[in-house]
Structure formats: structure tokens, C-alpha cells
Design a protein around this motif. Structure first.
Motif, PDB file in Angstrom:
ATOM      1  N   ALA A 172       0.852  -1.194   0.000  1.00 56.60           N
ATOM      2  CA  ALA A 172       0.000   0.000   0.000  1.00 56.60           C
ATOM      3  C   ALA A 172       0.882   1.236   0.000  1.00 56.60           C
ATOM      4  O   ALA A 172       1.205   1.812   1.031  1.00 56.60           O
ATOM      5  CB  ALA A 172      -0.923   0.001   1.212  1.00 56.60           C
TER       6      ALA A 172
ATOM      7  N   PRO B 281      -0.870   4.950   1.348  1.00 55.49           N
ATOM      8  CA  PRO B 281      -0.883   5.164   2.786  1.00 55.49           C
ATOM      9  C   PRO B 281       0.513   5.295   3.358  1.00 55.49           C
ATOM     10  O   PRO B 281       0.744   6.070   4.281  1.00 55.49           O
ATOM     11  CB  PRO B 281      -1.592   3.907   3.324  1.00 55.49           C
TER      12      PRO B 281
ATOM     13  N   THR C  30      -3.837  -5.677   1.165  1.00 54.79           N
ATOM     14  CA  THR C  30      -4.549  -4.679   1.949  1.00 54.79           C
ATOM     15  C   THR C  30      -5.964  -5.163   2.228  1.00 54.79           C
ATOM     16  O   THR C  30      -6.714  -5.479   1.314  1.00 54.79           O
ATOM     17  CB  THR C  30      -4.596  -3.331   1.210  1.00 54.79           C
TER      18      THR C  30
ATOM     19  N   GLN D 256      -8.271   0.061   4.333  1.00 54.43           N
ATOM     20  CA  GLN D 256      -7.511   1.290   4.108  1.00 54.43           C
ATOM     21  C   GLN D 256      -8.462   2.470   4.147  1.00 54.43           C
ATOM     22  O   GLN D 256      -9.431   2.528   3.390  1.00 54.43           O
ATOM     23  CB  GLN D 256      -6.805   1.233   2.749  1.00 54.43           C
TER      24      GLN D 256
ATOM     25  N   SER E 250      -9.648   6.417   3.771  1.00 51.91           N
ATOM     26  CA  SER E 250      -9.436   7.445   2.762  1.00 51.91           C
ATOM     27  C   SER E 250     -10.272   8.662   3.127  1.00 51.91           C
ATOM     28  O   SER E 250     -11.109   9.112   2.352  1.00 51.91           O
ATOM     29  CB  SER E 250      -9.816   6.928   1.374  1.00 51.91           C
TER      30      SER E 250
ATOM     31  N   ASP F 154      -5.442   7.597   8.335  1.00 45.38           N
ATOM     32  CA  ASP F 154      -4.522   6.666   7.668  1.00 45.38           C
ATOM     33  C   ASP F 154      -4.542   5.295   8.339  1.00 45.38           C
ATOM     34  O   ASP F 154      -3.496   4.723   8.662  1.00 45.38           O
ATOM     35  CB  ASP F 154      -3.106   7.236   7.631  1.00 45.38           C
TER      36      ASP F 154
ATOM     37  N   LEU G 142      -4.685   1.539   8.289  1.00 45.08           N
ATOM     38  CA  LEU G 142      -4.280   0.567   7.282  1.00 45.08           C
ATOM     39  C   LEU G 142      -4.108  -0.793   7.931  1.00 45.08           C
ATOM     40  O   LEU G 142      -3.397  -0.919   8.942  1.00 45.08           O
ATOM     41  CB  LEU G 142      -2.959   1.010   6.642  1.00 45.08           C
TER      42      LEU G 142
ATOM     43  N   THR H  80      -3.000  -4.705   6.796  1.00 40.58           N
ATOM     44  CA  THR H  80      -2.501  -5.572   5.744  1.00 40.58           C
ATOM     45  C   THR H  80      -2.248  -6.966   6.292  1.00 40.58           C
ATOM     46  O   THR H  80      -2.098  -7.168   7.501  1.00 40.58           O
ATOM     47  CB  THR H  80      -1.193  -5.023   5.143  1.00 40.58           C
TER      48      THR H  80
END
Length: 239
Positions: free
Chosen positions: A6, A9, A35, A38, A40, A231, A233, A235
Motif C-alpha cells: 500500500a 498510505p 490490503t 484502508q 481514505s 490513515d 491501514l 494488511t
């Protein structure tokens, strides 16, 4: 399905943290990852709840009207943030639930989130939950309380406390969960100016961790005030 690292990010987090992100960058490089969630919030309208559909995954909110909304940048940043606030003794829990695009079972997962907790705010919590399709559904198995003395407590256990975080400036939380059929270990760290500390923790029950499908940011009874995140995130390592 997104199997590439990603990069967007990562770039935003580097802008937020600058040279203090060296340790953070090591978490984000050197392996392929998928990911699963995430945020946004820059694409969302300030003053309104965050959009249900995010860049990857979805969110839902809970609480009194206006308790979870998108706000503008905090000092030193150019990002939009989501603000979670609670006001009044009888107010319901205020929460932002970040739901993964897929439930993947065993594996190595990493959460990264920029956070901002102002002076005087009540206790802020970040929680890892089972998925809606899990058994049991939507159930927390690990949570981190950002205490009023600026340390972090694990699962309400006052003997499991680590680190230090600043008030009135942003910092980053990083949690890596290594989940197998027999164990679930959380590696937790704080990054950024004024933030430090790390701790490893054995998560139980393992059966809940193996069904992870969401991360929740919330504030509940008896706390009042607000905190912010951006932000966000999540994964999963693929190689």
C-alpha cells in the motif's frame, strides 16, 4: 483483491511522521502484503460521518448523532481525520468499526493508524474484533486503552501497561498480529515525536483471533471528550 504494497498510505504516513518513521518504514517494506482495510478520509466531506465504503473495506459508526465525523487536519498535518467523541453520562458508546474486505484466517497482520488525543480527553480504545460472519460474531479479543496518564493498557489489565504517547500532537500505533492454529502473538509499538514503547502479548482465546475481521476505534462509559484517527491501514503478509 489488492496484492501490492500500500504505497499511498505509506507516503501519507511518511509525510505525517517524517524521519521518526524509520521503524515504521521497516514494518511496511521487505514483504508482499494484501490490503484488507484502508481509510481514505481525504475523500470524505468534513463535518459528516465517514463514507461507508473506504479505499479498501467498509466502516460503520455507532453513538449519538454527530459523535463520529470527519474533521480537518490537526496541527502539523494536511490530512482529514475521523473524530470519535462522547459527551454526557448517558451517551451511548461512540465507535468507528473498520471492517476488512475479506476474512483470511491464520497469518501475519499489521495495523497502522495515526492518532491524535487532546489534553483532557477521556480514555480512547483501539480494539480487534472477530468478523460479522465469525462465531461469535463482532466480538473483541484484544483492545488497547490509551489511558489518562499517557500509557497504554492491554485488555483492562493494569499489570499489562506499556509505552508513552503525547497529547495534542499526532503519533502512530503499529500492531502486528502473528496468528496460527495454536497461538496468537501481538507485537505493539508507538512511533512519532513524544511517543515510544513496545510490548509483545499472547492473545487468548486463539480461536477468536483466527476469525479477525475488523478493528474498532471507540470511547465508552464513563469517559467524555474526543480523539482522532487517520490513515488506518490493515494488511496481511502474503510472502
Amino acid at each position: 483483491m489488492n496484492e501490492a504494497p500500500a504505497t499511498a498510505p505509506r507516503a501519507r504516513l511518511h509525510r505525517l511522521l517524517g524521519t521518526a518513521a524509520l521503524g515504521l518504514s521497516l514494518l511496511l517494506t521487505g514483504c508482499a502484503s494484501q490490503t484488507l482495510f484502508q481509510s481514505s478520509f481525504n475523500a470524505n466531506v468534513v463535518g459528516t460521518p465517514p463514507a461507508t465504503t473506504q479505499a479498501t473495506g467498509t466502516v460503520s459508526i455507532g453513538g449519538a448523532p454527530g459523535s463520529v465525523v470527519v474533521v480537518g487536519p490537526v496541527p502539523g498535518t494536511s490530512e482529514n481525520w475521523v473524530q470519535i467523541s462522547r459527551s454526557g453520562e448517558q451517551a451511548p458508546i461512540s465507535e468507528l468499526l473498520c471492517k476488512f474486505s475479506e476474512v483470511k484466517g491464520d497469518g501475519t497482520y499489521t495495523l497502522l493508524a495515526a492518532m491524535f488525543i487532546p489534553s483532557g480527553a477521556g480514555l480512547a480504545t483501539v480494539e480487534f474484533d472477530t468478523a460479522a460472519v465469525a462465531s461469535p460474531p463482532n466480538t473483541g479479543f484484544l483492545h488497547l486503552d490509551f489511558l489518562q496518564n499517557n500509557t497504554v493498557r492491554i485488555n483492562d489489565n493494569n499489570a499489562q501497561v506499556f509505552g508513552s504517547f503525547p497529547r495534542d500532537q499526532f503519533f502512530t500505533l503499529a500492531v502486528t498480529l502473528e496468528i496460527t492454529a495454536t497461538s496468537a502473538v501481538a507485537h505493539m509499538s508507538l512511533f512519532g515525536t513524544g511517543a515510544s514503547g513496545s510490548m509483545d502479548f499472547n492473545v487468548t482465546p486463539v480461536s477468536f483471533a483466527r476469525q479477525m475481521g475488523a478493528v474498532k476505534f471507540w470511547m465508552g462509559f464513563p469517559w467524555n471528550g474526543s480523539f482522532k484517527a487517520t490513515d488506518i491501514l490493515v494488511t496481511r503478509k502474503t510472502s
